[in-house]
Structure formats: C-alpha cells, structure tokens
Design a protein around this motif. Structure first.
Motif, PDB file in Angstrom:
ATOM      1  N   HIS A  12      11.245   0.957   7.820  1.00 38.98           N
ATOM      2  CA  HIS A  12      10.407   0.885   6.617  1.00 38.98           C
ATOM      3  C   HIS A  12       9.745   2.239   6.395  1.00 38.98           C
ATOM      4  N   HIS A  65      14.843  -1.849   5.405  1.00 39.50           N
ATOM      5  CA  HIS A  65      14.218  -3.091   4.923  1.00 39.50           C
ATOM      6  C   HIS A  65      15.063  -3.671   3.779  1.00 39.50           C
ATOM      7  N   CYS A 116      12.953   0.140   0.182  1.00 39.15           N
ATOM      8  CA  CYS A 116      12.214   0.522   1.401  1.00 39.15           C
ATOM      9  C   CYS A 116      13.231   0.727   2.510  1.00 39.15           C
TER      10      CYS A 116
HETATM   11 ZN    ZN Z   1       9.542  -2.159   4.185  1.00 43.07          ZN
END
Ligand code: ZN
Length: 220
Positions: free
Chosen positions: A75, A177, A185
């Motif tokens: 992330h 992510h 992300c």
């Molecule tokens: Zn994330």
C-alpha cells in the motif's frame, strides 16, 4: 486419510480457490547487475526494522485471528504531510487513531516500523481474503525537504524479499492493494490506477533483492 494430511490438502485447496483471486503474473525486466550477496541478518539490518507493537487490547487486535501469511499486500499512505513518517504512523496506530484499520509494517526512507505480529491478521486489504492471508505493508508518501521516495520503495522491496524468504512466498503473491479491490493503491507505483511499468519495476527490485539473499535463485 490422517487428520494432518487432510488438513494440508484442505489448506492447499483453499489456497488455490477463487476466494484468494489468482494473482496476475506481471512481466518485468530482470535486473542484470551483479548480485551483492547478503545473509538474512545483513539484509534485515539494512531494512532497519523497529518493532512497536500496537497494544494487544486495541480494537483491531482484539478482532484479529491467527494467520500464516501467503501474500504480501503493498500500500501507500496517500498522506503527503511533511511529518507523516513511518514512526508517526506507528504512533497514530498505537494510540488508536485509525478506527477500523491497521497493518503490519510502515516504511519510509530511513526505517521500517512493525506494529502487528506477523502471525496475526490486520485490516488493510478491503476483503476478507486479503486481510486473512496477507501481511500489509504501507509506504509513506511524506513530502518534506530531502524526502526520497525512491529510497522508500527500495527499502520496501528489500522488506518484501525478506518476508518472501521467511514464509516461502512466491513473487507473484507480492501484490498491490489493487489486486484485492481494484483500489488505486499504492498510487505512486501504479500507472493510471493500474499495475503497469512502475509496478513491474518494483517487482524487479524485489526479485533482485530476493536473489541477493537466496544464492542467486529467484522465486517467481
Ligand atoms: Zn492500500
């Protein structure tokens, strides 16, 4: 069939089910430079991991379950304030500033801070499959004088290589992510919100550092 074997087969079946979403295999150019061989201890010292566990009675940890990680989820914090370093995020986590979220590691250009034991689930991926099977790694995006994002990404690649080695995780299971929810992300390593050349570059760094601690052999 003995119980242990039944359990192992069951676990394998769960691991390959659609619940976990088969990871996309991204092509990347292998880093050709000479390998700088390191022991695991040497690499861990380079990564510079500080451990500051969240209180075990915190909301998020009380809801967690035991985990054997099989994925790493990358992330980025999307927090550009000049003070949003790894240590600042760790302090915020520990005082309960993020209600329903937590993650295992936060990385900036100088260090990595660990906040959750690695055999415990955290709340970062946006799906049960992501949360229950992956270690969450947040990369800082702080903007201050002298901040070097490249160093943050590179340190994250070293951390990912170490965790791949420790848990026997294949490189294709080092995922953004985006893999779990389609979220943009980690933004700085995606291209128009999707894995592209920058994500491929990041994977090439993880692969390179993995080979540095694994006698030159990839796990991809
Ligand atoms: Zn994330």
């Amino acid at each position: 069939m003995c119980m242990l074997l039944a359990c192992m087969l069951g676990c394998q079946q769960q691991g390959s089910s659609s619940y976990l979403k088969r990871p996309v295999v991204y092509k990347f150019k292998t880093v050709q430079g000479p390998l700088v061989a390191r022991t695991l201890g040497q690499m861990a010292r380079e990564v510079n991991i500080k451990v500051r566990m969240m209180p075990s009675n915190s909301l998020q940890r009380k809801k967690s379950r035991r985990m054997r990680p099989t994925f790493l989820t990358i992330h980025s914090t999307a927090n550009h304030s000049s003070t949003s370093t790894a240590m600042q995020h760790s302090r915020a986590l520990c005082r309960g500033a993020f209600n329903n979220r937590n993650w295992h590691f936060t990385v900036d250009q100088y260090m990595v801070v660990q906040n959750i034991p690695l055999n415990e689930t955290a709340w970062h991926a946006g799906t049960a499959a992501g949360n229950h099977n992956s270690i969450g790694i947040e990369m800082c995006e702080c903007e201050n004088r002298g901040h070097n994002h490249f160093r943050t990404w590179d340190r994250t690649a070293k951390l990912a290589a170490l965790l791949m080695k420790r848990y026997g995780i294949n490189l294709r299971r080092v995922v953004p992510h985006y893999h779990w929810t389609g979220k943009n992300c980690p933004t700085p390593l995606l291209t128009n919100g999707r894995p592209g050349p920058k994500w491929a570059w990041f994977l090439s760094r993880v692969d390179y550092y993995y080979r540095c601690i694994n006698k030159g052999v990839s796990n991809r």
